[in-house]
Design a protein around this motif. Structure first.
Motif, mmCIF file in Angstrom:
data_model
loop_
_atom_site.group_PDB
_atom_site.id
_atom_site.type_symbol
_atom_site.label_atom_id
_atom_site.label_comp_id
_atom_site.label_asym_id
_atom_site.label_seq_id
_atom_site.Cartn_x
_atom_site.Cartn_y
_atom_site.Cartn_z
ATOM 1 N N LYS A 1 0.834 -1.210 0.000
ATOM 2 C CA LYS A 1 0.000 0.000 0.000
ATOM 3 C C LYS A 1 0.866 1.257 0.000
ATOM 4 C CE LYS A 1 -3.918 -2.448 1.809
ATOM 5 N NZ LYS A 1 -4.712 -2.871 2.951
ATOM 6 N N THR A 2 1.982 1.184 0.697
ATOM 7 C CA THR A 2 2.915 2.315 0.684
ATOM 8 C C THR A 2 3.511 2.503 -0.712
ATOM 9 O OG1 THR A 2 3.463 1.768 2.958
ATOM 10 C CG2 THR A 2 4.935 3.286 1.818
ATOM 11 N N ASN B 1 1.007 3.940 -3.068
ATOM 12 C CA ASN B 1 0.891 5.382 -2.819
ATOM 13 C C ASN B 1 2.048 6.154 -3.430
ATOM 14 O OD1 ASN B 1 -1.473 5.221 -1.469
ATOM 15 N ND2 ASN B 1 -0.729 6.130 0.435
HETATM 16 C C1 LIG Z 1 -2.262 5.760 0.813
HETATM 17 O O1 LIG Z 1 -2.903 6.968 0.426
HETATM 18 C C2 LIG Z 1 -4.236 7.063 0.868
HETATM 19 C C3 LIG Z 1 -4.863 8.304 0.233
HETATM 20 O O2 LIG Z 1 -3.916 9.327 0.070
HETATM 21 C C4 LIG Z 1 -4.250 7.114 2.400
HETATM 22 O O3 LIG Z 1 -5.559 7.173 2.865
HETATM 23 C C5 LIG Z 1 -3.582 5.820 2.932
HETATM 24 O O4 LIG Z 1 -3.463 5.892 4.326
HETATM 25 C C6 LIG Z 1 -2.220 5.631 2.342
HETATM 26 N N1 LIG Z 1 -1.733 4.332 2.739
HETATM 27 C C7 LIG Z 1 -0.455 4.076 3.037
HETATM 28 C C8 LIG Z 1 -0.150 2.687 3.468
HETATM 29 O O5 LIG Z 1 0.414 4.914 2.957
#
Ligand SMILES: *[C@@H]1O[C@H](CO)[C@@H](O)[C@H](O)[C@H]1NC(C)=O
Ligand SMILES: *[C@@H]1O[C@H](CO)[C@@H](O)[C@H](O)[C@H]1NC(C)=O
Ligand SMILES: *[C@@H]1O[C@H](CO)[C@@H](O)[C@H](O)[C@H]1NC(C)=O
Ligand SMILES: *[C@@H]1O[C@H](CO)[C@@H](O)[C@H](O)[C@H]1NC(C)=O
Ligand SMILES: *[C@@H]1O[C@H](CO)[C@@H](O)[C@H](O)[C@H]1NC(C)=O
Length: 231
Positions: free
Chosen positions: A178-179, A182
């Motif tokens: 997920k990182t 992003n």
């Molecule tokens: C990824 O980005 C989303 C939206 O910007 C955010 O809600 C989420 O926490 C982020 N996740 C990580 C794992 O960084």
């Protein structure tokens, strides 16, 4: 020596020391202890290193070939001495809004391999270990024998299984995904194809096989490696 002279001497020494440290710091290459700058933590010229980031997905054949073949040249030549190499898996993957799971372009097998590679990147911070392990995974992926990754990659490279299996089995690799997703989403411009190679924030587009030329051109330090001098 009376008390007055002594304190003058102390002040003079302190001033000379401060001057020396300032000059030292401005050179940026010596081992000064006066202030904490990049040069203190990293080897000389570390701050001149070129950022080379490779965004890819793990079951894309052109990505695998790029990693196995082209990127190896970084280590075979001394280009690695001027490069911060960052491998970023999970390109073309996305997070489903409804259930927070990840889907990968080439299906669940790709998500699994992306997870393995994320664990590799996060357990071992030495770039040559990261590279060898990921290159090994990609080689097996091309051969269609990825199932033997434990014996053929981890064991062959002498890396401990336990932390790796912990990371993978506990879903940390997916969490890390997920990182990475992003980070990839924040690229401007967005990747148009993979592998997407970025040299100091500049994408090189379809010319990724020639990435070394871009790295050499972007380098601002004095320790120019031999490979940058050859035509
Ligand atoms: C990824 O980005 C989303 C939206 O910007 C955010 O809600 C989420 O926490 C982020 N996740 C990580 C794992 O960084
Ligand atoms: C820099 O200074 C530290 C601490 O004073 C020392 O341990 C280290 O060996 C020095 N490094 C170099 C390259 O001189
Ligand atoms: C999450 O949602 C997506 C899209 O709706 C679906 O394809 C996928 O199977 C779901 N995954 C899980 C683990 O429920
Ligand atoms: C996995 O993630 C958990 C929670 O973030 C963390 O406490 C643990 O150390 C991680 N394990 C590995 C092997 O990375
Ligand atoms: C390279 O990346 C680091 C950390 O991501 C950043 O601080 C630095 O400014 C980048 N260097 C260049 C020349 O873009």
């Amino acid at each position: 020596m009376n008390k007055m002279d002594f304190s003058k001497l102390v002040i003079t020494i302190a001033l000379v020391l401060v001057l020396f440290l300032c000059m030292d710091g401005s050179e940026g290459v010596s081992n000064s202890s006066g202030s904490l700058s990049v040069g203190d933590i990293n080897p000389p010229f570390a701050h001149h290193k070129v950022n080379l980031s490779v965004y890819y997905d793990s079951l894309c054949k052109s990505c695998a070939l790029f990693i196995i073949k082209d990127l190896r040249d970084i280590f075979d030549s001394s280009l690695i001495s001027i490069v911060n190499l960052r491998l970023v898996p999970w390109a073309n993957a996305y997070i489903n809004n409804n259930n927070n799971s990840i889907s990968c372009q080439n299906g669940p097998d790709e998500c699994e391999l992306n997870s393995l590679e994320s664990c590799a990147l996060n357990l071992w911070h030495k770039v040559d270990i990261q590279y060898e392990l990921i290159s090994c995974f990609e080689f097996l992926a091309i051969e269609g024998t990825i199932n033997t990754w434990k014996e053929d990659c981890l064991n062959q490279l002498g890396l401990p299984e336990k932390p790796f299996l912990n990371c993978f089995n506990m879903g940390n690799g997916t969490q890390l995904g997920k990182t990475y997703i992003n980070q990839t989403a924040q690229l401007y411009p967005s990747p148009l194809s993979v592998p997407w190679v970025v040299v100091n924030n500049q994408p090189v587009g379809n010319d990724y096989a020639n990435f070394a030329q871009y790295v050499c051109k972007a380098y601002r330090g004095d320790a120019v490696p031999e490979v940058c001098n050859s035509p």
